[in-house]
Enzyme design. Sequence first.
Site, short mmCIF file in Angstrom:
data_model
loop_
_atom_site.label_atom_id
_atom_site.label_comp_id
_atom_site.label_asym_id
_atom_site.label_seq_id
_atom_site.Cartn_x
_atom_site.Cartn_y
_atom_site.Cartn_z
N ASP A 171 42.95 56.84 13.71
CA ASP A 171 43.14 57.82 14.78
C ASP A 171 42.82 59.22 14.26
O ASP A 171 42.13 60.01 14.92
CB ASP A 171 44.58 57.74 15.28
CG ASP A 171 44.76 58.32 16.68
OD1 ASP A 171 43.76 58.54 17.39
OD2 ASP A 171 45.93 58.55 17.06
N HIS A 254 37.57 58.94 21.50
CA HIS A 254 38.70 58.47 22.31
C HIS A 254 38.25 57.94 23.66
O HIS A 254 38.88 57.04 24.21
CB HIS A 254 39.75 59.57 22.46
CG HIS A 254 40.74 59.61 21.33
ND1 HIS A 254 40.45 60.18 20.12
CD2 HIS A 254 42.01 59.11 21.23
CE1 HIS A 254 41.50 60.06 19.32
NE2 HIS A 254 42.45 59.41 19.96
N HIS A 257 37.29 54.49 22.91
CA HIS A 257 38.53 53.71 22.79
C HIS A 257 39.03 53.29 24.16
O HIS A 257 39.39 52.12 24.39
CB HIS A 257 39.61 54.52 22.09
CG HIS A 257 41.00 53.98 22.33
ND1 HIS A 257 41.74 54.30 23.45
CD2 HIS A 257 41.76 53.11 21.63
CE1 HIS A 257 42.89 53.65 23.43
NE2 HIS A 257 42.94 52.93 22.33
N HIS A 271 45.64 51.15 18.45
CA HIS A 271 44.93 52.31 18.97
C HIS A 271 43.98 52.89 17.93
O HIS A 271 42.79 53.10 18.18
CB HIS A 271 45.95 53.35 19.42
CG HIS A 271 45.37 54.68 19.80
ND1 HIS A 271 44.88 54.95 21.06
CD2 HIS A 271 45.21 55.82 19.08
CE1 HIS A 271 44.45 56.20 21.10
NE2 HIS A 271 44.63 56.75 19.92
#
Length: 364
Positions: A171, A254, A257, A271
């Site tokens: 992340d 992101h 993602h 995540h």
Amino acid sequence: MTKIFNSPSKYVQGPGELGRLADYVAPLGSRPLVLNTRSGRERVGVLVDDGLDAGSLAPLDVDFNGECSQGEVDRLEAIARDADCDVVIGVGGGKTLDTAKACAYQLGAPVVICPTIASSDAPCSALSVLYTDEGEFDRYLFLPANPNVVVMDTRVIAASPVRLTVSGMGDALATYFEAKATHDSDGSTCAGGKGGLAALSLAKLCYDTLMADGVKAKVALEAGTLTPAVEHIIEANTLLSGIGFESSGLAAAHAIHNGLTRLPECHPYFHGEKVAFGTLAQLVLADAPTDQLEEVLGFCIEVGLPVTLGELGVESLTRDRALLVAEAACAPGDTMGNMPFDVTPEMVADAILAADALGHYYLD
């Protein structure tokens, strides 16, 4: 051009800090709702209880149902109101903490965040990521304020599964590249304005810390130790990445993602693992220099972050399914628009497929 820098009111990091929890909660309220999972309560419930026993507090323990959805937030708000809770404490990982923040917002109460893992940059942000009850990305809930206090007990975090801290590195890996893309495009940040030099510098420090200490921290954690490198990575995963993304901006990593949540095979993966692959795809999309790609690929391979779709459970990705992911990543409400050039779903699908091929090339 308004620049906004967000941060929690207080960030505390060190071994044994859960034992001082009352010191941080008592100034905010006397009837805390303590949100934790059942497994989390088994792991750290005694530490939390002992930390709160030091003050004149009357905690109400509530189990988290497992998904940060609007329905779960509403359920917890109703429980808190019925019990006259005046402060919310979130204990656990990203979805538990995001749910605690959203519940506190709806309740109009302060919130204390107590991560037991360093798997994402969620703890410090004024943001909750909401999912459907089935686990698909729903929307970002932008909150009016960051947490009142973030308490990082590094002894607890160091005892968590190593894969979780490595996921947090995934992340954090996206932070600088997304921040730089947003800066270059003069895009908007999650804080509601433009990014400034302070947040961009913290995002760069986050990346530099990962490169300097990530492998050392993983090895130390596998040996069951808490070293300065581990402390540095916990700070990078949580504080540096948290401030860096929120006050500097998100971009393709992101968004990709979020697109990957459309694939059921990806749901069991963390995540940060999906964001790490999204970072590679963003670098491919932006035609990053070879040495930069190799540094990121080498880091991911060395610490155990996925560089192929197969490592995220996707055995075969057709172009049609890649476009499904890409179209979701390019949704108007997502952050793909912070890339410093126009992006189409076809370009994102190509980047995803090419990043997967590149990962195979370096793995093989």
